[in-house]
Motif scaffolding. Structure first.
Motif, PDB file in Angstrom:
ATOM      1  N   ASP A 269       0.841  -1.201   0.000  1.00  0.00           N
ATOM      2  CA  ASP A 269       0.000   0.000   0.000  1.00  0.00           C
ATOM      3  C   ASP A 269       0.874   1.249   0.000  1.00  0.00           C
ATOM      4  OD1 ASP A 269      -2.221  -1.619   0.081  1.00  0.00           O
ATOM      5  OD2 ASP A 269      -2.523  -1.406   2.252  1.00  0.00           O
ATOM      6  N   GLY A 270       0.405   2.276  -0.694  1.00  0.00           N
ATOM      7  CA  GLY A 270       1.124   3.539  -0.725  1.00  0.00           C
ATOM      8  C   GLY A 270       2.190   3.618  -1.795  1.00  0.00           C
ATOM      9  N   THR A 271       2.261   2.590  -2.646  1.00  0.00           N
ATOM     10  CA  THR A 271       3.251   2.613  -3.725  1.00  0.00           C
ATOM     11  C   THR A 271       2.579   2.309  -5.061  1.00  0.00           C
ATOM     12  OG1 THR A 271       3.822   0.273  -3.509  1.00  0.00           O
ATOM     13  CG2 THR A 271       5.092   1.840  -2.188  1.00  0.00           C
ATOM     14  N   GLY A 272       3.262   2.710  -6.110  1.00  0.00           N
ATOM     15  CA  GLY A 272       2.855   2.410  -7.471  1.00  0.00           C
ATOM     16  C   GLY A 272       4.110   2.303  -8.316  1.00  0.00           C
ATOM     17  N   VAL A 273       3.946   2.307  -9.612  1.00  0.00           N
ATOM     18  CA  VAL A 273       5.106   2.271 -10.506  1.00  0.00           C
ATOM     19  C   VAL A 273       4.905   3.287 -11.622  1.00  0.00           C
ATOM     20  CG1 VAL A 273       5.656  -0.151 -10.043  1.00  0.00           C
ATOM     21  CG2 VAL A 273       4.143   0.428 -11.962  1.00  0.00           C
ATOM     22  N   LYS A 274       6.017   3.746 -12.161  1.00  0.00           N
ATOM     23  CA  LYS A 274       5.987   4.555 -13.375  1.00  0.00           C
ATOM     24  C   LYS A 274       6.809   3.815 -14.412  1.00  0.00           C
ATOM     25  CE  LYS A 274       5.279   8.804 -13.867  1.00  0.00           C
ATOM     26  NZ  LYS A 274       5.248  10.294 -13.819  1.00  0.00           N
ATOM     27  N   ILE A 275       6.195   3.519 -15.545  1.00  0.00           N
ATOM     28  CA  ILE A 275       6.819   2.736 -16.603  1.00  0.00           C
ATOM     29  C   ILE A 275       7.013   3.602 -17.843  1.00  0.00           C
ATOM     30  CG2 ILE A 275       6.527   0.774 -18.177  1.00  0.00           C
ATOM     31  CD1 ILE A 275       4.973  -0.625 -16.000  1.00  0.00           C
ATOM     32  N   ASP A 276       8.210   3.518 -18.420  1.00  0.00           N
ATOM     33  CA  ASP A 276       8.502   4.180 -19.691  1.00  0.00           C
ATOM     34  C   ASP A 276       8.104   3.223 -20.805  1.00  0.00           C
ATOM     35  OD1 ASP A 276       9.464   5.451 -21.922  1.00  0.00           O
ATOM     36  OD2 ASP A 276      11.571   5.423 -21.307  1.00  0.00           O
ATOM     37  N   LEU A 277       6.969   3.489 -21.440  1.00  0.00           N
ATOM     38  CA  LEU A 277       6.455   2.577 -22.456  1.00  0.00           C
ATOM     39  C   LEU A 277       7.392   2.461 -23.654  1.00  0.00           C
ATOM     40  CD1 LEU A 277       2.640   3.447 -22.480  1.00  0.00           C
ATOM     41  CD2 LEU A 277       3.852   1.688 -21.168  1.00  0.00           C
ATOM     42  N   SER A 278       8.161   3.500 -23.912  1.00  0.00           N
ATOM     43  CA  SER A 278       9.074   3.449 -25.058  1.00  0.00           C
ATOM     44  C   SER A 278      10.215   2.466 -24.838  1.00  0.00           C
ATOM     45  CB  SER A 278       9.639   4.842 -25.352  1.00  0.00           C
ATOM     46  OG  SER A 278      10.482   5.289 -24.303  1.00  0.00           O
ATOM     47  N   ALA A 279      10.418   2.025 -23.585  1.00  0.00           N
ATOM     48  CA  ALA A 279      11.488   1.069 -23.287  1.00  0.00           C
ATOM     49  C   ALA A 279      11.058  -0.372 -23.547  1.00  0.00           C
ATOM     50  CB  ALA A 279      11.928   1.211 -21.833  1.00  0.00           C
ATOM     51  N   ILE A 280       9.764  -0.604 -23.714  1.00  0.00           N
ATOM     52  CA  ILE A 280       9.266  -1.966 -23.917  1.00  0.00           C
ATOM     53  C   ILE A 280       9.609  -2.420 -25.332  1.00  0.00           C
ATOM     54  CG2 ILE A 280       7.187  -3.396 -24.079  1.00  0.00           C
ATOM     55  CD1 ILE A 280       5.956  -1.631 -21.906  1.00  0.00           C
ATOM     56  N   PRO A 281      10.286  -3.562 -25.477  1.00  0.00           N
ATOM     57  CA  PRO A 281      10.632  -4.073 -26.809  1.00  0.00           C
ATOM     58  C   PRO A 281       9.415  -4.757 -27.439  1.00  0.00           C
ATOM     59  CG  PRO A 281      11.476  -5.571 -25.141  1.00  0.00           C
ATOM     60  CD  PRO A 281      10.832  -4.423 -24.402  1.00  0.00           C
ATOM     61  N   VAL A 282       8.532  -3.955 -28.021  1.00  0.00           N
ATOM     62  CA  VAL A 282       7.277  -4.473 -28.570  1.00  0.00           C
ATOM     63  C   VAL A 282       7.571  -5.436 -29.723  1.00  0.00           C
ATOM     64  CG1 VAL A 282       5.079  -3.881 -29.642  1.00  0.00           C
ATOM     65  CG2 VAL A 282       6.052  -2.384 -27.875  1.00  0.00           C
ATOM     66  N   LEU A 283       7.028  -6.633 -29.635  1.00  0.00           N
ATOM     67  CA  LEU A 283       7.251  -7.639 -30.668  1.00  0.00           C
ATOM     68  C   LEU A 283       6.326  -7.392 -31.864  1.00  0.00           C
ATOM     69  CD1 LEU A 283       7.452 -10.785 -28.368  1.00  0.00           C
ATOM     70  CD2 LEU A 283       9.348  -9.628 -29.500  1.00  0.00           C
ATOM     71  N   PRO A 284       6.739  -7.843 -33.060  1.00  0.00           N
ATOM     72  CA  PRO A 284       5.913  -7.624 -34.255  1.00  0.00           C
ATOM     73  C   PRO A 284       4.491  -8.138 -34.136  1.00  0.00           C
ATOM     74  CG  PRO A 284       8.122  -8.321 -34.900  1.00  0.00           C
ATOM     75  CD  PRO A 284       8.051  -8.432 -33.400  1.00  0.00           C
ATOM     76  N   VAL A 285       4.278  -9.248 -33.418  1.00  0.00           N
ATOM     77  CA  VAL A 285       2.932  -9.779 -33.280  1.00  0.00           C
ATOM     78  C   VAL A 285       2.008  -8.780 -32.601  1.00  0.00           C
ATOM     79  CG1 VAL A 285       3.486 -10.982 -31.097  1.00  0.00           C
ATOM     80  CG2 VAL A 285       1.543 -11.736 -32.498  1.00  0.00           C
ATOM     81  N   PHE A 286       2.523  -8.021 -31.642  1.00  0.00           N
ATOM     82  CA  PHE A 286       1.674  -7.056 -30.940  1.00  0.00           C
ATOM     83  C   PHE A 286       1.385  -5.837 -31.805  1.00  0.00           C
ATOM     84  CE2 PHE A 286       3.828  -9.342 -27.414  1.00  0.00           C
ATOM     85  CZ  PHE A 286       2.703  -9.952 -26.901  1.00  0.00           C
ATOM     86  N   ARG A 287       2.362  -5.442 -32.617  1.00  0.00           N
ATOM     87  CA  ARG A 287       2.101  -4.332 -33.536  1.00  0.00           C
ATOM     88  C   ARG A 287       1.012  -4.724 -34.526  1.00  0.00           C
ATOM     89  NH1 ARG A 287       7.826  -3.489 -33.084  1.00  0.00           N
ATOM     90  NH2 ARG A 287       8.244  -4.652 -35.012  1.00  0.00           N
ATOM     91  N   TRP A 288       1.068  -5.973 -34.994  1.00  0.00           N
ATOM     92  CA  TRP A 288       0.046  -6.422 -35.945  1.00  0.00           C
ATOM     93  C   TRP A 288      -1.322  -6.508 -35.279  1.00  0.00           C
ATOM     94  CZ3 TRP A 288      -3.015 -10.907 -36.140  1.00  0.00           C
ATOM     95  CH2 TRP A 288      -3.785 -11.016 -37.312  1.00  0.00           C
TER      96      TRP A 288
END
Length: 357
Positions: A269-288
């Motif tokens: 409790d009392g915590t969360g996360v901040k994620i840099d989405l540009s750091a995620i190595p998006v695979l071609p299947v997800f782009r499609w």
């Protein structure tokens, strides 16, 4: 006992072939035998599987159990006739949940239910299960095969898996000191893994594609084979990293619910996360999938792993040691973001940047 009756109904007449079941057991015995490890060395065929915690080296263990299935990914395996990898998914979905507790998976049991048992199909499925157990370092000590005409149609089948692991008392994850300043690492996925396939199959159907066509995102493979790429098993690399450093504070397996629902499960409790989405190595299947289905970024993040199958919260002071251990174990850790303070009402998973869709 010698069979005396020569007329009347038999179990086979009702659709259940005991001989086919026995043939399957005989076929899979060598596969099961190959998964033996310290603590488990018995043959299958008894009424229960045995495991010796003392022989496995534990002194004061806490047991951790998990069970799961592979969802509608099964439909692709059934419709394509490709059955030799779905068992890896079954093991992965269970043992990856065991390792996030800081526990070592020790043994596995499976449940295989079908309308009409085909021993070659069953053997192919179990071959994958055994391969998954080898990847995870756990023993396949038993299971159940159920032939149930009237419940399942023809060659349709369903799978469930059950894993048990152990950790020494006091070493379970997540640790209570997860807090702001901890660094988030991500371990790459192999593909869609085993979640979101109802949406995947809807997108494929709407696109008018068949499983034997070249995959739009991987022309060197058929669409069916590429979407059956098995779930990665992270167990051995994470055990290595946890043995090399005490810097890992929490692990989150990115399954159904994606980043949005899974990461908060291991945060205090009392915590969360901040994620840099540009750091995620998006695979071609997800782009499609995003393009073909018109799936919004938030929906992608809440449905799929998008290219990261495991998220790790690491003590910032020990980040280098954890990254080095993971790299030495064959992983390619990605720095995703950090743990932050979060008040009541705040989004637990906050993002910056955009996915490379």
């Amino acid at each position: 006992m010698t069979e005396q009756r020569t007329t009347g109904l038999t179990y086979a007449d009702a659709g259940v072939d005991i001989d086919a079941g026995n043939a399957l057991v005989d076929a899979i015995k060598p596969m099961v035998r190959a998964t033996r490890r310290p603590g488990a060395d018995a043959e299958i065929g008894g009424f229960g599987g045995l495991f010796d915690l003392k022989a496995a080296g534990f002194k004061d263990p806490i047991l951790v159990a998990a069970n799961d299935g592979v969802g509608t990914k099964l439909k692709i395996a059934i419709e394509t006739g490709i059955h030799d990898t779905i068992g890896i998914d079954l093991v992965a979905m269970c043992v990856n949940d065991i390792i996030v507790q800081g526990a070592e998976p020790l043994f596995f049991l499976d449940y295989f239910a079908t309308g009409k048992l085909a021993p070659d199909v069953g053997a192919a499925v179990v071959k994958g299960i055994a391969q998954g157990c080898l990847q995870a370092g756990c023993a396949l000590i038993g299971g159940e095969t159920a032939e149930m005409p009237g419940v399942y149609r023809g060659g349709d089948y369903d799978l469930a898996g059950f894993a048990v692991g152990a950790a020494e008392r006091g070493t379970l994850l997540p640790r209570p000191d997860v807090g702001p300043g901890d660094v988030l690492l991500g371990l790459p996925s192999s593909g869609v893994h085993s979640n979101g396939y109802s949406l995947v199959r809807r997108i494929v159907s709407d696109a008018g594609l068949s499983w034997d066509e070249p995959a739009p995102f991987m022309p060197s493979a058929t669409l069916g084979r590429s979407l059956l790429e098995p779930t990665r098993i992270y167990v051995k690399a994470l055990l290595t990293a946890m043995g090399a450093s005490d810097g890992i504070k929490a692990l989150a397996h990115i399954t159904g619910g994606g980043f949005i629902d899974n990461i908060p499960r291991v945060l205090p409790d009392g915590t969360g996360v901040k994620i840099d989405l540009s750091a995620i190595p998006v695979l071609p299947v997800f782009r499609w999938l995003a393009k073909a289905g018109g799936v919004a970024e938030y929906e992608m993040l809440r449905t799929f792993n998008c290219g990261i199958g495991m998220v790790i919260a690491v003590d910032a002071a020990k980040l280098g040691a954890v990254e080095a251990a993971l790299s030495a174990a064959g992983e390619m850790p990605v720095r995703l973001g950090r743990v932050i303070a979060a008040a009541d009402g705040d989004e637990r998973v906050q993002t910056e940047g955009r996915l490379a869709l």
